[in-house]
Design an enzyme around this catalytic site. Structure first.
Site, PDB file in Angstrom:
ATOM      1  N   TYR A 109       0.128   2.894  -4.622  1.00 46.06           N
ATOM      2  CA  TYR A 109       0.947   4.111  -4.615  1.00 46.06           C
ATOM      3  C   TYR A 109       2.181   3.892  -5.470  1.00 46.06           C
ATOM      4  CZ  TYR A 109       4.397   7.544  -3.092  1.00 46.06           C
ATOM      5  OH  TYR A 109       5.349   8.526  -3.088  1.00 46.06           O
ATOM      6  N   GLU A 197       4.441  11.839  -8.266  1.00 43.86           N
ATOM      7  CA  GLU A 197       3.788  11.004  -7.261  1.00 43.86           C
ATOM      8  C   GLU A 197       2.353  10.723  -7.679  1.00 43.86           C
ATOM      9  OE1 GLU A 197       4.235  11.018  -2.590  1.00 43.86           O
ATOM     10  OE2 GLU A 197       2.840  12.598  -3.209  1.00 43.86           O
TER      11      GLU A 197
END
Length: 387
Positions: A109, A197
């Protein structure tokens, strides 16, 4: 403003951020043509909506042949996709992204946003990719790496390397990871984004580092620098009342309560919602009519609030600074007569010509409940609903 995954990836590519080969499709025939153009033997069919959790909701499926691409896209297009971010009403899928399959070795991530408490952008990374990062932050915050970026210096090479070391990358994957971090930050900063993101950021068996998913949110206040981004807006993915409100230059956000709020000024609107809650009510919306509240904007506000079937009463809270209270009161009376409001209306007006405004409301022939102060207004609106 939010945009779709495929739109975000097109922007990221321009800044050198590696993404899988992919094409958007609006029907199954286009999906097949997209798969044929991409080539390969495995494809991923991904629903395009403004929400996460698509895979768990059945909106992301593998296809191992062109026939399966047609079948999977037919299954996803038109479906009502429900995820933890859409709410129980879900979203209708109107487009899919067809992408090449990847030999995934790791899912990580990385995200970039503004930390307002430090007035700095922060780059966050975690080995816990492909899952709800909010859950990781709540349950295992130590698993999230953070690098704060000085606004004058920008992200530094050592910061990108430190993040990649923390993610456990080595060899070719480490080198590609550093390049990825630097390119992603460049994209985020250059586009005036409020969020970039990548979840998951994948490492392939071959050592490639790619954005398997991409969530990009823009700062609307910077659109004067990026007019081309306005065209990326998908109004079908937004609350239709919010879209209608923006057309009347009203700032409206739908909430889950039953007290409709019409206020001038964002700060006063927030305070109004707080005191409604304290009085035992639940605000049904945030609605800022701005500093120049007029009969036209007031009527537009009424119409939007009343389209929410949950609204049982309306609280109007106006501070007459730039705009005089008597003008607002006249606008409220005119608007209420034009649309025949059938729920109780509590009005609190303070500031310039407030006394004259109270007389206008009193002599209007309409059953307004006039409040002397904000606390009184909140108590009256909650009592009016109970009556």
């Amino acid at each position: 403003m939010k945009i779709h995954e495929y739109q975000g990836k097109e922007i990221l590519k321009k800044f050198g951020v590696p993404v899988p080969l992919g094409r958007v499709a609006f029907n199954s025939d286009e999906a097949v043509r997209a798969a044929e153009a991409i080539g390969g033997t495995v494809w991923v069919v991904k629903a395009q909506i403004h929400a996460g959790g698509r895979g768990k909701g059945g909106g992301v499926k593998l296809a191992r042949s062109v026939d399966e691409v047609r079948q999977r896209s037919s299954e996803i297009l038109g479906m009502r996709l429900v995820t933890h971010q859409t709410g129980p009403e879900g979203r209708i899928v109107k487009r899919v992204l067809i992408e090449e399959g990847m030999n995934i070795a790791k899912e990580l991530y990385v995200g970039i946003t503004l930390d307002r408490s430090r007035s700095q952008n922060v780059v966050m990374a975690s080995k816990e990719g492909g899952v709800e990062i909010e859950k990781v932050a709540a349950e295992s915050p130590e698993k999230i790496l953070k690098e704060y970026v000085h606004p004058g210096a920008g992200i530094q090479q050592f910061q990108a390397r430190r993040l990649c070391f923390g993610l456990g990358l080595t060899g070719e994957a480490f080198k590609n990871g550093v390049k990825f971090m630097l390119a992603l930050y460049k994209a985020y900063e250059s586009t005036d984004s409020s969020l970039a993101e990548i979840n998951p950021l994948v490492i392939t068996q071959e050592g490639r580092v790619l954005a398997l998913d991409a969530k990009i949110n823009f700062d609307d206040n910077a659109f004067f620098r990026h007019p081309e981004f306005v065209e990326l807006r998908d109004k079908d993915e937004e609350d239709q009342l919010e879209v209608e409100a923006s057309g009347s230059n009203l700032n409206y956000i739908k909430l889950d309560g039953n007290v409709g709020c019409m206020v001038n000024g964002a700060g006063l609107a927030m305070a109004t919602m707080d005191i409604i809650k304290l009085a035992g009510g639940m605000p049904a919306n945030f609605l800022d009519v701005g500093g120049g509240a007029s009969a036209k904007t007031t009527e537009a506000g009424f119409r939007i609030i009343l389209k929410d079937p949950h609204v049982k009463a309306i609280l109007i809270n106006i501070f007459g600074g730039i705009v005089r209270c008597d003008r607002v009161a006249s606008g409220v009376v005119e608007a209420a007569k034009n649309i025949e409001v059938k729920v109780p209306i509590v009005v609190r007006l303070a500031g310039t010509n407030a006394d004259l405004a109270a007389e206008i409301l009193k002599n209007s022939g309409l059953s307004f409940l006039v409040a002397g102060n904000l606390k009184d207004a909140a108590e009256k609106v909650t009592k009016a609903m109970a009556a």
